[in-house]
Write a protein that holds these residues in place. Structure first.
Motif, PDB file in Angstrom:
ATOM      1  N   ALA A 290       0.817  -1.217   0.000  1.00  0.00           N
ATOM      2  CA  ALA A 290       0.000   0.000   0.000  1.00  0.00           C
ATOM      3  C   ALA A 290       0.846   1.261   0.000  1.00  0.00           C
ATOM      4  O   ALA A 290       0.345   2.352  -0.281  1.00  0.00           O
ATOM      5  N   GLY A 291       2.128   1.126   0.351  1.00  0.00           N
ATOM      6  CA  GLY A 291       3.002   2.294   0.403  1.00  0.00           C
ATOM      7  C   GLY A 291       2.846   3.107   1.667  1.00  0.00           C
ATOM      8  O   GLY A 291       3.340   4.240   1.747  1.00  0.00           O
ATOM      9  N   CYS A 292       2.154   2.550   2.678  1.00  0.00           N
ATOM     10  CA  CYS A 292       1.954   3.263   3.933  1.00  0.00           C
ATOM     11  C   CYS A 292       1.557   2.255   5.001  1.00  0.00           C
ATOM     12  O   CYS A 292       1.289   1.090   4.720  1.00  0.00           O
ATOM     13  N   SER A 293       1.485   2.719   6.234  1.00  0.00           N
ATOM     14  CA  SER A 293       1.058   1.869   7.338  1.00  0.00           C
ATOM     15  C   SER A 293      -0.462   1.708   7.331  1.00  0.00           C
ATOM     16  O   SER A 293      -1.179   2.515   6.723  1.00  0.00           O
ATOM     17  N   PRO A 294      -0.988   0.681   8.011  1.00  0.00           N
ATOM     18  CA  PRO A 294      -2.450   0.550   8.110  1.00  0.00           C
ATOM     19  C   PRO A 294      -3.108   1.778   8.725  1.00  0.00           C
ATOM     20  O   PRO A 294      -4.180   2.198   8.268  1.00  0.00           O
ATOM     21  N   SER A 295      -2.491   2.377   9.745  1.00  0.00           N
ATOM     22  CA  SER A 295      -3.096   3.539  10.391  1.00  0.00           C
ATOM     23  C   SER A 295      -3.148   4.732   9.448  1.00  0.00           C
ATOM     24  O   SER A 295      -4.141   5.477   9.423  1.00  0.00           O
ATOM     25  N   ARG A 296      -2.108   4.920   8.649  1.00  0.00           N
ATOM     26  CA  ARG A 296      -2.132   6.035   7.702  1.00  0.00           C
ATOM     27  C   ARG A 296      -3.171   5.785   6.617  1.00  0.00           C
ATOM     28  O   ARG A 296      -3.892   6.707   6.211  1.00  0.00           O
ATOM     29  N   TRP A 297      -3.277   4.554   6.149  1.00  0.00           N
ATOM     30  CA  TRP A 297      -4.279   4.247   5.130  1.00  0.00           C
ATOM     31  C   TRP A 297      -5.680   4.528   5.657  1.00  0.00           C
ATOM     32  O   TRP A 297      -6.513   5.135   4.962  1.00  0.00           O
ATOM     33  N   LEU A 298      -5.956   4.123   6.894  1.00  0.00           N
ATOM     34  CA  LEU A 298      -7.259   4.401   7.479  1.00  0.00           C
ATOM     35  C   LEU A 298      -7.501   5.903   7.589  1.00  0.00           C
ATOM     36  O   LEU A 298      -8.604   6.380   7.311  1.00  0.00           O
ATOM     37  N   ALA A 299      -6.478   6.645   7.982  1.00  0.00           N
ATOM     38  CA  ALA A 299      -6.640   8.091   8.114  1.00  0.00           C
ATOM     39  C   ALA A 299      -6.948   8.726   6.765  1.00  0.00           C
ATOM     40  O   ALA A 299      -7.765   9.657   6.673  1.00  0.00           O
ATOM     41  N   GLU A 300      -6.308   8.241   5.688  1.00  0.00           N
ATOM     42  CA  GLU A 300      -6.553   8.787   4.351  1.00  0.00           C
ATOM     43  C   GLU A 300      -7.936   8.423   3.835  1.00  0.00           C
ATOM     44  O   GLU A 300      -8.603   9.227   3.178  1.00  0.00           O
ATOM     45  N   GLU A 301      -8.387   7.210   4.119  1.00  0.00           N
ATOM     46  CA  GLU A 301      -9.603   6.694   3.509  1.00  0.00           C
ATOM     47  C   GLU A 301     -10.842   6.861   4.364  1.00  0.00           C
ATOM     48  O   GLU A 301     -11.957   6.820   3.844  1.00  0.00           O
ATOM     49  N   PHE A 302     -10.698   7.021   5.661  1.00  0.00           N
ATOM     50  CA  PHE A 302     -11.849   6.885   6.535  1.00  0.00           C
ATOM     51  C   PHE A 302     -12.908   7.939   6.280  1.00  0.00           C
ATOM     52  O   PHE A 302     -14.094   7.671   6.434  1.00  0.00           O
ATOM     53  N   GLY A 303     -12.518   9.152   5.890  1.00  0.00           N
ATOM     54  CA  GLY A 303     -13.528  10.167   5.607  1.00  0.00           C
ATOM     55  C   GLY A 303     -14.468   9.722   4.519  1.00  0.00           C
ATOM     56  O   GLY A 303     -15.681   9.862   4.618  1.00  0.00           O
ATOM     57  N   LYS A 304     -13.914   9.107   3.463  1.00  0.00           N
ATOM     58  CA  LYS A 304     -14.751   8.611   2.373  1.00  0.00           C
ATOM     59  C   LYS A 304     -15.596   7.425   2.828  1.00  0.00           C
ATOM     60  O   LYS A 304     -16.786   7.332   2.531  1.00  0.00           O
ATOM     61  N   VAL A 305     -14.979   6.523   3.591  1.00  0.00           N
ATOM     62  CA  VAL A 305     -15.708   5.343   4.044  1.00  0.00           C
ATOM     63  C   VAL A 305     -16.854   5.739   4.958  1.00  0.00           C
ATOM     64  O   VAL A 305     -17.958   5.218   4.872  1.00  0.00           O
ATOM     65  N   GLN A 306     -16.604   6.718   5.840  1.00  0.00           N
ATOM     66  CA  GLN A 306     -17.626   7.133   6.788  1.00  0.00           C
ATOM     67  C   GLN A 306     -18.853   7.703   6.075  1.00  0.00           C
ATOM     68  O   GLN A 306     -19.975   7.570   6.541  1.00  0.00           O
TER      69      GLN A 306
END
Length: 284
Positions: free
Chosen positions: A256-272
């Motif tokens: 993914a090119g990043c940590s799981p926590s960073r991926w969640l931070a990038e994506e979570f706004g859209k997922v929410q």
């Protein structure tokens, strides 16, 4: 935000795992990661073009795409989400690609192309007709019609049985089956299986298994975020075939090119704001 998943017409299901329609407006521009998946990706836009800032192959320059097809890959694509996005993403089964596109999935491995380079003028026909439709069922019906017209099941050979058996074993276990054992089951050496599998799919069996495990893990992580409860990474690692939390975190950084926590931070706004970006294709 609108997010709609749909199964293609039955004759297409060996070639296309699912359709996923999306539409959003009013969100600030942000970066999205196009992550490795066991399926090839076909994207048809009918609003702003897709802006790819970095492809899985760093030798490819970024650009705008009204339609895009991407092969299997082990590095993320970086996509800039614009304020208006609408389109349909298709997940293409690698072993069904020859019947649908007239070429093996391996020819597209690691690269992204304007879909017109593969479909010719049909790519623009699909985009225009999908854009003119007013409901999601109508848009998906357009895809069914055009893809059935393109399909040449009689003119393309079936997948090599041993390769097909190996693929089914991998996907039914979400990449946790041992490749050496699969080679024994199909009656080939590890090397011969790797060569024949790669020539059909574009990745070796071990690379494919790695991508499948990662894909299952990140989908589970995303579902947990939607539900409002992210379990400890150690639990996720144990449930998706990793040795431990460190193994999962390392694979995330590499794929993914990043940590799981960073991926969640990038994506979570859209997922929410809506449903998960893609349907869950894995067994429970």
């Amino acid at each position: 935000m609108e997010s709609v998943s749909w199964r293609p017409a039955p004759p297409l299901r060996a070639m296309v795992a699912y359709y996923h329609g999306y539409r959003q407006a009013g969100y600030p521009p942000a970066q999205h990661r196009g992550l490795p998946s066991p399926y090839l990706t076909l994207i048809i836009t009918f609003d702003d073009p897709l802006l790819v800032t970095a492809h899985p192959d760093p030798r490819q320059h970024g650009g705008h795409y009204r339609t895009l097809i991407g092969g299997l890959h082990t590095r993320p694509a970086l996509i800039t989400r614009t304020e208006r996005e609408a389109g349909i993403q298709l997940a293409l089964n690698p072993l069904g690609v020859p019947a649908l596109l007239g070429l093996p999935a391996s020819e597209l491995a690691g690269i992204d192309l304007d879909a017109a380079e593969v479909f010719g003028p049909t790519a623009e026909e699909i985009r225009e007709r999908v854009g003119a439709a007013t409901t999601w069922p109508q848009r998906f019906a357009v895809l069914d019609e055009v893809l059935l017209r393109l399909t040449d099941q009689d003119g393309c050979p079936d997948p090599v049985p041993e390769v097909y058996q190996a693929w089914r074993r991998l996907i039914s276990t979400a990449g946790t089956a041992r490749v050496g054992r699969i080679a024994q089951e199909v009656g080939w050496s590890d090397r011969h299986l790797a060569n024949r599998f790669r020539s059909a799919v574009g990745l070796s069996p071990k690379e494919t298994a790695r991508v499948m495990r990662f894909d299952r893990a990140r989908r589970r992580l995303q579902r947990q975020a939607v539900a409002g409860h992210v379990a400890p990474l150690a639990e996720l690692a144990a449930a998706t075939g990793y040795y431990d939390q460190a193994h999962l975190a390392r694979e995330f950084r590499e794929l993914a090119g990043c940590s799981p926590s960073r991926w969640l931070a990038e994506e979570f706004g859209k997922v929410q704001a809506g449903a998960p970006a893609e349907p869950e294709p894995w067994p429970a």
